[in-house]
Design a protein around this motif. Structure first.
Motif, PDB file in Angstrom:
ATOM      1  N   PRO A 118       3.882  -8.312  -3.788  1.00 48.19           N
ATOM      2  CA  PRO A 118       2.564  -8.143  -3.155  1.00 48.19           C
ATOM      3  C   PRO A 118       2.534  -8.942  -1.850  1.00 48.19           C
ATOM      4  O   PRO A 118       3.018 -10.074  -1.800  1.00 48.19           O
ATOM      5  N   PHE A 119       1.973  -8.365  -0.804  1.00 45.37           N
ATOM      6  CA  PHE A 119       2.051  -9.000   0.506  1.00 45.37           C
ATOM      7  C   PHE A 119       0.699  -8.987   1.208  1.00 45.37           C
ATOM      8  O   PHE A 119       0.116  -7.938   1.444  1.00 45.37           O
ATOM      9  N   ALA A 163       1.417  -3.454   1.939  1.00 42.18           N
ATOM     10  CA  ALA A 163       1.400  -4.586   2.868  1.00 42.18           C
ATOM     11  C   ALA A 163       0.060  -4.654   3.582  1.00 42.18           C
ATOM     12  O   ALA A 163      -0.464  -3.650   4.041  1.00 42.18           O
ATOM     13  N   ARG A 164      -0.487  -5.860   3.649  1.00 45.40           N
ATOM     14  CA  ARG A 164      -1.802  -6.038   4.265  1.00 45.40           C
ATOM     15  C   ARG A 164      -1.773  -7.245   5.187  1.00 45.40           C
ATOM     16  O   ARG A 164      -1.234  -8.295   4.834  1.00 45.40           O
ATOM     17  N   GLU A 221      12.907  -5.583   3.753  1.00 43.08           N
ATOM     18  CA  GLU A 221      13.376  -4.876   2.562  1.00 43.08           C
ATOM     19  C   GLU A 221      13.297  -5.761   1.314  1.00 43.08           C
ATOM     20  O   GLU A 221      13.011  -5.283   0.219  1.00 43.08           O
ATOM     21  N   ASN A 222      13.535  -7.063   1.476  1.00 46.16           N
ATOM     22  CA  ASN A 222      13.456  -7.988   0.340  1.00 46.16           C
ATOM     23  C   ASN A 222      12.033  -8.152  -0.178  1.00 46.16           C
ATOM     24  O   ASN A 222      11.835  -8.585  -1.315  1.00 46.16           O
ATOM     25  N   LEU A 223      11.050  -7.837   0.640  1.00 48.88           N
ATOM     26  CA  LEU A 223       9.653  -8.042   0.254  1.00 48.88           C
ATOM     27  C   LEU A 223       8.991  -6.796  -0.329  1.00 48.88           C
ATOM     28  O   LEU A 223       7.846  -6.859  -0.759  1.00 48.88           O
ATOM     29  N   ALA A 244      13.174  -9.912  -8.514  1.00 51.81           N
ATOM     30  CA  ALA A 244      13.541  -8.743  -7.713  1.00 51.81           C
ATOM     31  C   ALA A 244      14.903  -8.976  -7.076  1.00 51.81           C
ATOM     32  O   ALA A 244      15.246 -10.103  -6.736  1.00 51.81           O
ATOM     33  N   PRO A 245      15.701  -7.916  -6.906  1.00 48.40           N
ATOM     34  CA  PRO A 245      16.990  -8.095  -6.222  1.00 48.40           C
ATOM     35  C   PRO A 245      16.770  -8.475  -4.760  1.00 48.40           C
ATOM     36  O   PRO A 245      15.824  -8.016  -4.135  1.00 48.40           O
TER      37      PRO A 245
END
Length: 105
Positions: A15-16, A47-48, A9-11, A99-100
């Motif tokens: 960009p991932f 997400a990749r 959730e934090n991510l 970001a929170p």
């Protein structure tokens, strides 16, 4: 066994791209795929995960000798450039806001 769901959730706003070698003996490539599944489950928009055949935990040569490998080859440079463009577009050119972060404790 690694469990990425509590952290996923934090991510979501980040960009991932995770990369793993299919022959990685340090971190099982299935754990990387598990993180991708966790991110998709919490609604990450892009997400990749790339699992590269013939690679181990670390490599310098993805397509050509000393092309930057796992951290700085053509694919990673394109990913970073796109992430920077997307961040600038979303913020009108300002640096991205922090970001929170959800506490895990």
């Amino acid at each position: 066994k690694y469990r990425g769901l509590p952290y996923a959730e934090n991510l979501v706003p980040v960009p991932f791209l995770a990369r793993a070698g299919a022959e990685d003996r340090v971190i099982d490539p299935e754990a990387t795929r598990g993180m991708e599944a966790a991110l998709k489950k919490v609604g990450h928009p892009s997400a990749r995960v790339d699992i590269l055949r013939g690679k181990g935990h670390w490599w310098w040569d993805t397509k050509e000798t000393l092309d930057g490998g796992v951290m700085d080859d053509e694919d990673m440079r394109a990913f970073f450039a796109q992430a920077l463009r997307d961040g600038a577009d979303a913020s009108g050119g300002a640096p991205p806001a922090r970001a929170p972060v959800r506490r895990l404790v």
